[in-house]
Motif scaffolding. Structure first.
Motif, mmCIF file in Angstrom:
data_model
loop_
_atom_site.group_PDB
_atom_site.id
_atom_site.type_symbol
_atom_site.label_atom_id
_atom_site.label_comp_id
_atom_site.label_asym_id
_atom_site.label_seq_id
_atom_site.Cartn_x
_atom_site.Cartn_y
_atom_site.Cartn_z
ATOM 1 N N ALA A 19 0.806 -1.220 0.000
ATOM 2 C CA ALA A 19 0.000 0.000 0.000
ATOM 3 C C ALA A 19 0.839 1.270 0.000
ATOM 4 C CB ALA A 19 -0.930 -0.010 1.209
ATOM 5 N N GLY A 20 2.093 1.185 0.466
ATOM 6 C CA GLY A 20 2.915 2.381 0.599
ATOM 7 C C GLY A 20 3.038 3.215 -0.665
ATOM 8 N N PRO A 21 3.472 2.623 -1.793
ATOM 9 C CA PRO A 21 3.585 3.412 -3.024
ATOM 10 C C PRO A 21 2.259 4.001 -3.484
ATOM 11 C CG PRO A 21 4.846 1.380 -3.199
ATOM 12 C CD PRO A 21 4.041 1.270 -1.941
ATOM 13 N N LEU A 22 1.164 3.248 -3.273
ATOM 14 C CA LEU A 22 -0.149 3.773 -3.650
ATOM 15 C C LEU A 22 -0.506 4.997 -2.821
ATOM 16 C CD1 LEU A 22 -2.306 0.536 -4.097
ATOM 17 C CD2 LEU A 22 -1.463 2.055 -5.885
ATOM 18 N N GLN A 34 4.036 15.071 3.718
ATOM 19 C CA GLN A 34 3.803 14.023 4.708
ATOM 20 C C GLN A 34 3.323 14.625 6.022
ATOM 21 O OE1 GLN A 34 7.515 11.873 4.837
ATOM 22 N NE2 GLN A 34 6.939 10.525 3.137
ATOM 23 N N LEU A 35 3.855 15.794 6.381
ATOM 24 C CA LEU A 35 3.438 16.441 7.619
ATOM 25 C C LEU A 35 1.982 16.885 7.544
ATOM 26 C CD1 LEU A 35 4.022 17.558 10.415
ATOM 27 C CD2 LEU A 35 4.931 19.644 9.328
ATOM 28 N N GLU A 36 1.575 17.471 6.416
ATOM 29 C CA GLU A 36 0.187 17.912 6.273
ATOM 30 C C GLU A 36 -0.779 16.731 6.378
ATOM 31 O OE1 GLU A 36 0.333 21.778 3.322
ATOM 32 O OE2 GLU A 36 0.854 19.819 2.483
ATOM 33 N N LEU A 37 -0.442 15.632 5.721
ATOM 34 C CA LEU A 37 -1.304 14.455 5.792
ATOM 35 C C LEU A 37 -1.326 13.896 7.206
ATOM 36 C CD1 LEU A 37 -3.080 12.310 4.512
ATOM 37 C CD2 LEU A 37 -1.008 11.079 3.804
ATOM 38 N N ALA A 38 -0.180 13.877 7.861
ATOM 39 C CA ALA A 38 -0.111 13.361 9.229
ATOM 40 C C ALA A 38 -0.982 14.172 10.172
ATOM 41 C CB ALA A 38 1.338 13.357 9.711
ATOM 42 N N ILE A 48 3.983 8.236 8.613
ATOM 43 C CA ILE A 48 3.562 8.300 7.209
ATOM 44 C C ILE A 48 4.729 7.906 6.304
ATOM 45 C CG2 ILE A 48 2.733 9.794 5.355
ATOM 46 C CD1 ILE A 48 0.626 9.200 7.462
ATOM 47 N N SER A 49 5.914 8.402 6.626
ATOM 48 C CA SER A 49 7.101 8.067 5.845
ATOM 49 C C SER A 49 7.379 6.570 5.886
ATOM 50 C CB SER A 49 8.312 8.839 6.369
ATOM 51 O OG SER A 49 9.490 8.454 5.693
ATOM 52 N N PHE A 50 7.266 5.973 7.078
ATOM 53 C CA PHE A 50 7.519 4.542 7.219
ATOM 54 C C PHE A 50 6.491 3.724 6.432
ATOM 55 C CE2 PHE A 50 10.227 4.023 11.306
ATOM 56 C CZ PHE A 50 11.161 4.920 10.790
#
Length: 275
Positions: A19-22, A34-38, A48-50
């Motif tokens: 699922a990560g790449p998706l 990534q911060l905004e989504l987190a 999110i990065s992991f």
């Protein structure tokens, strides 16, 4: 005006890499860091990065939470769940299933109540699953082969044997419809939709096809569809409605398109034709 089953829906398959790449692709498509989504998902940028790099496997709840904040279509949420190793959450009920009786009846009442103005219901690949008498009126003179079920709204509109020769602003309306399909293709890995797009985009456009075809009063608030009918020029602006927070793939991909008269002459002609 009976709603008919439209066959197989657009397919979507999850890649094998997880699922990560998706999720990363969806985040980048939405132009979020990534911060905004987190922050939206009440997580951390590190997590999110992991997840995106495959160092951490997201829980089923996290997959669904991220998908919601990324506005991922329902069908693609199932693909995310599969890629993450979970079972699909959202059903895909055939349109003629008794479970959707209420949906079908409601859609029929809706488009019937819109008469004499044209209205129709399409699925995710523009198969016409319901249409009212306003639409039937516009189809006078269309090639019989295009009227053989299942009808497809894009073919009916853009095919040289369909409505295209009567559309006075064909180049603009064609560009609008193709752009609409391109936006959908950016959200759905649908071979059937891609095949339809390539088909209709390849339809010949006569060198003499009119441009904006304004010929006078054109609404400046929306691109009109200007089409001839029985020697008259009719002008419409269209609106597309979908279900709010659907929990079924089939229902999520249904869309109701209505055509509102853009000038008094069009409204008067439709009223007179209906009576």
């Amino acid at each position: 005006m009976t709603i008919v089953p439209s066959g197989a829906a657009p397919s979507s398959t999850a890649p094998a890499q997880g699922a990560g790449p998706l999720l990363r692709a969806w985040r980048q498509r939405r132009r979020l860091s990534q911060l905004e989504l987190a922050l939206r998902a009440e997580s951390s940028a590190r997590h999110i990065s992991f997840v995106e790099t495959g160092r951490a496997r997201p829980s089923e709840e996290m997959v669904l939470r991220l998908a919601e904040h990324l506005e991922v279509p329902v069908r693609e949420r199932n693909a995310l769940l599969l890629a993450a190793g979970y079972a699909p959450r959202f059903t895909e009920t055939p349109l003629d299933d008794p479970a959707l009786d209420g949906v079908r009846a409601g859609l029929e009442r809706l488009i019937r109540g819109y008469e004499p103005y044209p209205a129709l219901v399409v699925d995710g690949v523009y198969t016409v699953v319901a249409a009212n008498r306003g639409i039937a009126m516009l189809l006078d003179g269309v090639d019989e082969a295009l009227l053989t079920p299942p009808l497809n709204a894009m073919r009916l509109t853009l095919h040289p044997g369909g409505l295209a020769p009567r559309v006075l602003n064909l180049r603009e309306w064609r560009g609008h419809l193709l752009h609409q399909m391109e936006r959908q293709l950016a959200l759905h890995r649908s071979p059937r939709l891609r095949e339809l797009y390539e088909e209709v985009a390849a339809y010949p456009v006569p060198a003499s096809a009119p441009g904006d075809g304004s010929g006078g009063e054109v609404p400046d608030f929306a691109l009109p569809l200007r089409i001839t009918h029985e020697g008259r020029t009719l002008s419409f602006v269209s609106s597309i409605s979908t279900f709010n927070t659907p929990m079924d793939v089939t229902v999520a991909e249904l869309a109701v398109e209505t055509f509102l008269p853009a000038d008094p002459a069009t409204a008067k002609h439709l009223q007179a034709y209906a009576s």
